[in-house]
Write a protein that holds these residues in place. Sequence first.
Motif, PDB file in Angstrom:
ATOM      1  N   PRO A 232    -102.169 -13.862 -96.844  1.00  0.00           N
ATOM      2  CA  PRO A 232    -101.226 -13.437 -95.805  1.00  0.00           C
ATOM      3  C   PRO A 232    -101.913 -13.212 -94.462  1.00  0.00           C
ATOM      4  O   PRO A 232    -101.316 -13.436 -93.413  1.00  0.00           O
ATOM      5  N   VAL A 233    -103.175 -12.784 -94.495  1.00  0.00           N
ATOM      6  CA  VAL A 233    -103.904 -12.537 -93.253  1.00  0.00           C
ATOM      7  C   VAL A 233    -104.035 -13.844 -92.484  1.00  0.00           C
ATOM      8  O   VAL A 233    -103.922 -13.895 -91.262  1.00  0.00           O
ATOM      9  N   LEU A 234    -104.238 -14.921 -93.255  1.00  0.00           N
ATOM     10  CA  LEU A 234    -104.478 -16.211 -92.637  1.00  0.00           C
ATOM     11  C   LEU A 234    -103.355 -16.611 -91.683  1.00  0.00           C
ATOM     12  O   LEU A 234    -103.611 -17.111 -90.587  1.00  0.00           O
ATOM     13  N   SER A 235    -102.106 -16.366 -92.115  1.00  0.00           N
ATOM     14  CA  SER A 235    -101.015 -16.821 -91.254  1.00  0.00           C
ATOM     15  C   SER A 235    -100.960 -16.004 -89.959  1.00  0.00           C
ATOM     16  O   SER A 235    -100.429 -16.457 -88.957  1.00  0.00           O
ATOM     17  N   TYR A 236    -101.511 -14.806 -90.006  1.00  0.00           N
ATOM     18  CA  TYR A 236    -101.568 -14.014 -88.769  1.00  0.00           C
ATOM     19  C   TYR A 236    -102.674 -14.517 -87.857  1.00  0.00           C
ATOM     20  O   TYR A 236    -102.594 -14.426 -86.629  1.00  0.00           O
ATOM     21  N   ILE A 288     -99.570 -24.488 -80.956  1.00  0.00           N
ATOM     22  CA  ILE A 288     -99.072 -25.483 -81.913  1.00  0.00           C
ATOM     23  C   ILE A 288    -100.204 -25.956 -82.821  1.00  0.00           C
ATOM     24  O   ILE A 288    -100.070 -25.994 -84.047  1.00  0.00           O
ATOM     25  N   ILE A 289    -101.339 -26.292 -82.219  1.00  0.00           N
ATOM     26  CA  ILE A 289    -102.459 -26.814 -83.006  1.00  0.00           C
ATOM     27  C   ILE A 289    -102.914 -25.789 -84.038  1.00  0.00           C
ATOM     28  O   ILE A 289    -103.093 -26.099 -85.209  1.00  0.00           O
ATOM     29  N   PHE A 290    -103.072 -24.550 -83.616  1.00  0.00           N
ATOM     30  CA  PHE A 290    -103.622 -23.569 -84.554  1.00  0.00           C
ATOM     31  C   PHE A 290    -102.620 -23.152 -85.610  1.00  0.00           C
ATOM     32  O   PHE A 290    -102.993 -22.873 -86.739  1.00  0.00           O
ATOM     33  N   ASN A 291    -101.341 -23.130 -85.262  1.00  0.00           N
ATOM     34  CA  ASN A 291    -100.350 -22.859 -86.292  1.00  0.00           C
ATOM     35  C   ASN A 291    -100.391 -23.942 -87.363  1.00  0.00           C
ATOM     36  O   ASN A 291    -100.326 -23.661 -88.551  1.00  0.00           O
ATOM     37  N   LEU A 292    -100.532 -25.172 -86.905  1.00  0.00           N
ATOM     38  CA  LEU A 292    -100.605 -26.290 -87.839  1.00  0.00           C
ATOM     39  C   LEU A 292    -101.851 -26.171 -88.706  1.00  0.00           C
ATOM     40  O   LEU A 292    -101.808 -26.324 -89.924  1.00  0.00           O
ATOM     41  N   LEU A 293    -102.957 -25.881 -88.050  1.00  0.00           N
ATOM     42  CA  LEU A 293    -104.238 -25.751 -88.741  1.00  0.00           C
ATOM     43  C   LEU A 293    -104.163 -24.688 -89.834  1.00  0.00           C
ATOM     44  O   LEU A 293    -104.619 -24.894 -90.957  1.00  0.00           O
ATOM     45  N   VAL A 294    -103.544 -23.567 -89.470  1.00  0.00           N
ATOM     46  CA  VAL A 294    -103.426 -22.467 -90.431  1.00  0.00           C
ATOM     47  C   VAL A 294    -102.583 -22.894 -91.616  1.00  0.00           C
ATOM     48  O   VAL A 294    -102.925 -22.651 -92.767  1.00  0.00           O
ATOM     49  N   ASP A 295    -101.492 -23.596 -91.340  1.00  0.00           N
ATOM     50  CA  ASP A 295    -100.625 -24.028 -92.428  1.00  0.00           C
ATOM     51  C   ASP A 295    -101.343 -25.002 -93.358  1.00  0.00           C
ATOM     52  O   ASP A 295    -101.191 -24.948 -94.577  1.00  0.00           O
TER      53      ASP A 295
END
Lengths: 307, 539, 308
Positions: A232-236, A288-295
């Motif tokens: 869960p931490v990762l998505s933050y 956008i890039i980092f949200n994608l990366l996290v996912d």
Amino acid sequence: MFTYIARRLTVAVPTILILITISFVLMWSAPGSPFMGEKLPPPEVMANLEAKYGLDQPYWKQYVDYLTNVIFHFDFGPSFKFKDRTVNDIIAQGFPVTLTYGFWSFIVAVIFGVGLGVTAAIRHNTWLDYLSVGFAIGSQSIPNYVMAPILVLVFTLWLGWLPGGGWEGGTWDHIIMPVIALSTSYFASIARITRSSMLEVLNSGFIRTAKAKGLPMSRVILKHALKPALLPVLSYLGPAFVGMVTGSVIIDQYFSTGGIGQFFVNSAFNRDYSTMMGITILVGTLTIIFNLLVDVLYAWIDPKIRY
Amino acid sequence: MKIKTTLMASTAALLVLSGAAFAASPMAGETLAADQTFTYQDIDESPSIDPGMVEDVSGSAVVRNLFEGLMNQDADGNLIPGVATGYDLSDDKMTYTFHLRADAKWSNGDPVTAGDFVYAWRRAADPATASPYAWFVTDITGIKGAGAVGSGDAAPDTLGVEAADDQTLVVHLERPVPYFAQTVTHATMFPVPQAVVEAHGAEWTRPENIVGNGAYVLTEHVPQERMVMERNANYWNDGETVINKVVRLIINDETQAFTRWQAGELDLVGVPTGQYLSLKEQYPAEIYSNPRLCTYYYNFNMRDNAPEWMKDVRVRQALNLGFDRTVITDGILQAGQIPAYTFTPPTTAGFTVPVVESAAMTQDERNELAKSLMAEAGYGPDNPISAEILYNTSEGHKSIAIAVSQMWKENLGIESTINNMEWGTFLEARGAGQFEISRAGWCGDYNEASTFLDLYGSGSGYNDAGYNSAEVDALLAEAKTAEDPQSLYNQIETIAAADAPIIPIYFYTSVGARQATLKGWPDNNVENAWYARDLYKVE
Amino acid sequence: MYPDKTKMESLAEATNLAEVKGRSLWSDARTRFARNKAAVGGLVVLIAILLFALLGSFFQAWTYEAIDWKLMGRVAQIGGPSVENGHYFGADELGRDLYARVVQGTGISIMVGVVGSLVAVIVGTLYGATAGFFGGRIDNIMMRTVDVLMSIPFMFVLILMLVIWGRSITMLFVGIGLISWLDMARIVRGQTLTIKNKEFVEAAIAVGVSPFTIILRHIVPNLLGIVVVYATLLIPGLIMAESFISFLGLGVQEPMTSLGALIQAGSKQMLYGAWWQIAFPLFFFLATLFAFTFVGDGLRDALDPKDR
């Protein structure tokens, strides 16, 4: 997986277009002009300034020209305020600064946040738990504009250990105070998320089994509990990372780092349209890039998730 | 008969006598410090440091260190030779002939010629350059043909300035301008190197491209962080320069800057708003407050869209009288600011502030008069008025607006609201007359009363009040060519004080803190024109 | 400090579960909440602060805008807290009563947080419920829009809006709320998808109740738990957002004030002796944030028994 990434990327393009459009519309409706000083330039100079920056063109043409330059030449245009700089110059100079102190803040925030969160979870409902949570919330709640003067008072004036500001190419002594101030605004969230997800993991069946088998606690935590607890931490961390590397207006102003964070707000105040747009696009794209990366990372770590 | 102005000779003589004229000159008994680096703070980055484009006070200070005009100012604001050794003035006072020194060089070794000035002035006036300060050349200097060049009706080369030879610059004026020689100390009138400007375009002022003729050259510039200027070995008077390196740090927060000054990181910083008195006690030798050529005032909206009560001069006068200016100068600002009842500051050269009626009263008398004026105009508790004060976002403006509105409330029973806008929005609203009462500040562009009083002219672009008085317009026109305009200026101030289009509040001071080791600061220069080459640091 | 998404999802599952099993979710929750010392403590502090903000002005000796001329210019020397001259918390930099201003500022800050949070929750719930209920293409478009909006730096847009249309307290409330409805919309949509297939909803659809009525009558009430928790946990973040806006000078208009504005003003004075100007506003600011966070966490834990 690849189709998922491809689909996300196709969403990214309209997102950035919408971002540019919103900023453009807001800019046009803003009263005031970038060329206005206390002493308003005479109409003929005003007209020339507008011609020079293309503001005399119809709105649709400005919009199309801007998009063409950004997309095909990666050129954000000249700054409206700083006469000898382009927006590309401003980003090239200011972004490495915030990237540096933002990156270190990120490292510090993650180490501190996770450490504090795990400690609080293991010592659940003890004074150590309350202290950790209290410390986390407290340090996040104290505004940076209170923290910064105090840091300088202590480390520069009283102790004389660190310079009170500036960047000078990013030597370590100029980085420390910005990192302290910035990481405290983020590690509390990391600590709280870690704590609650750790609590959940510790109560789950497989950890109970591990404990029952007589494994030492430290081993249980490190080997078995930490990885699922950190998901869960990762998505933050995605948005947090973008937030940190694009800097903060307060950090940049109080520590005179020359970073990109202050341009975010100041360009709006100065009506420096091109800088404002450039930085909005930068932040939007990074988000956008980092949200994608996290996912993607999430999917890779957690095999339960299928796209 | 031509009046030959031999500034060079007279100042040289002065130099021998007092030992302090136009270069850093340590007094006897002072030991120079080993490290001659001068570090100072500015609040914000300047939009440009190109002489032709510079628009802010702090940017002009940088330009004065990197470039040099025909004339400079000494510590008291008097004219002293710069690139020119002196000038001749024709009998009709419409032609100035400047004699340039032969040893003036650009930092790349090229000589500074009269042609460089011709190029720079044409460039600044040319609408194609779109300089935010073009109006200084076109409207203020009175150079022949400047207006037509500025509006684009005539080619830049029709500007009335010519290079008779490399060392002789001839300037033709449209009308006698008594303060013309002063205007050449303004950054907009400094020379620029044509070849460099043309080779690099807007980027010519970057450290890697820039060529200047001042005592320092720009070696490093990180926007919003720092600017480093080092000694220019080609400067004609480099031998008498002491400071080796000038570092300008941008620190937005004044508290932060002051703490760093306390820690010894800077030689010169501003003093945080409202802390002057207590810090002065702590640092009596270091903290200073010098008079400046600036006025702080409120505009009434004199346009037709103003509320009905504001059109009544008695109400405007009541508002002008009904608050105590010393509360603002002594209570809020505390740094030697002077309460103002008229517009032009007392520090203006050759100008004596006329004593108007309101200035001579005590505050109690003012309040009494204000109350009776309000009653006379038919406003009072049963017919109250409410006013709105508009100001741009800033701690200082906020404090003053709050105090004024509270005093109006207590003295006159006026309920006023205060409304702050962020700078860009504020300028638009004020310029368009969309306000009731708006905050303003004005600093002289040159040291003569007309730089202030011109704002009362109905045609002035900076007449934000929208004041329109045929009588004042006529007096202003007359003063332009008058031998001794002081009596005309007095009349203008007196008429304006009676009409009350503005509420003068106070005359500024420039407040700062400097290390005791820094010497040579021009405390008496009301335009705050300082040159790093005049400074030096002692042990 | 925004609510943690994952936990909200887990909570959503839990409330759902509770409903299915037919237990009295709320009465169980009340018992669990009462056992949580931190949460109860937070609630007590929160009530005390609310009383202070609502009733504090009855005890003030000065109004929040009146200047005490005797103090002006010498606030750092003689403007400290004092019972004799009625300035219980001292005076601000202009000589105005800090007690009255803190009362006023606490009220405004809490209002910004609560109203902003309500805006976020209402918009988010309706949006998410609509998307989830209709499903298919509508859902797809609505949720892709949320994805797009998520990458927009909303704080920046809010700053621009305040710059452009001038500051107003309504703009502040609405703008701050609009920053944070997106997460809510996502969670609510997921919930709605589950609830939609329940018999009572299907029955309602069968008898021809309009979709909007179904969303309001049947779906939203079932989301109450998660909405309350999300709203509570959102408040501290919004109060902090307001303090940042105040720092930029775009907050509420003087002579009104907020805790953020008071702290910002106090931070300019704290190094020069007037400690009370930072201490009192900062104390109330921290206490408010702690209280809301503990109460929010407590509510969540109480409603989500899985955490025990």
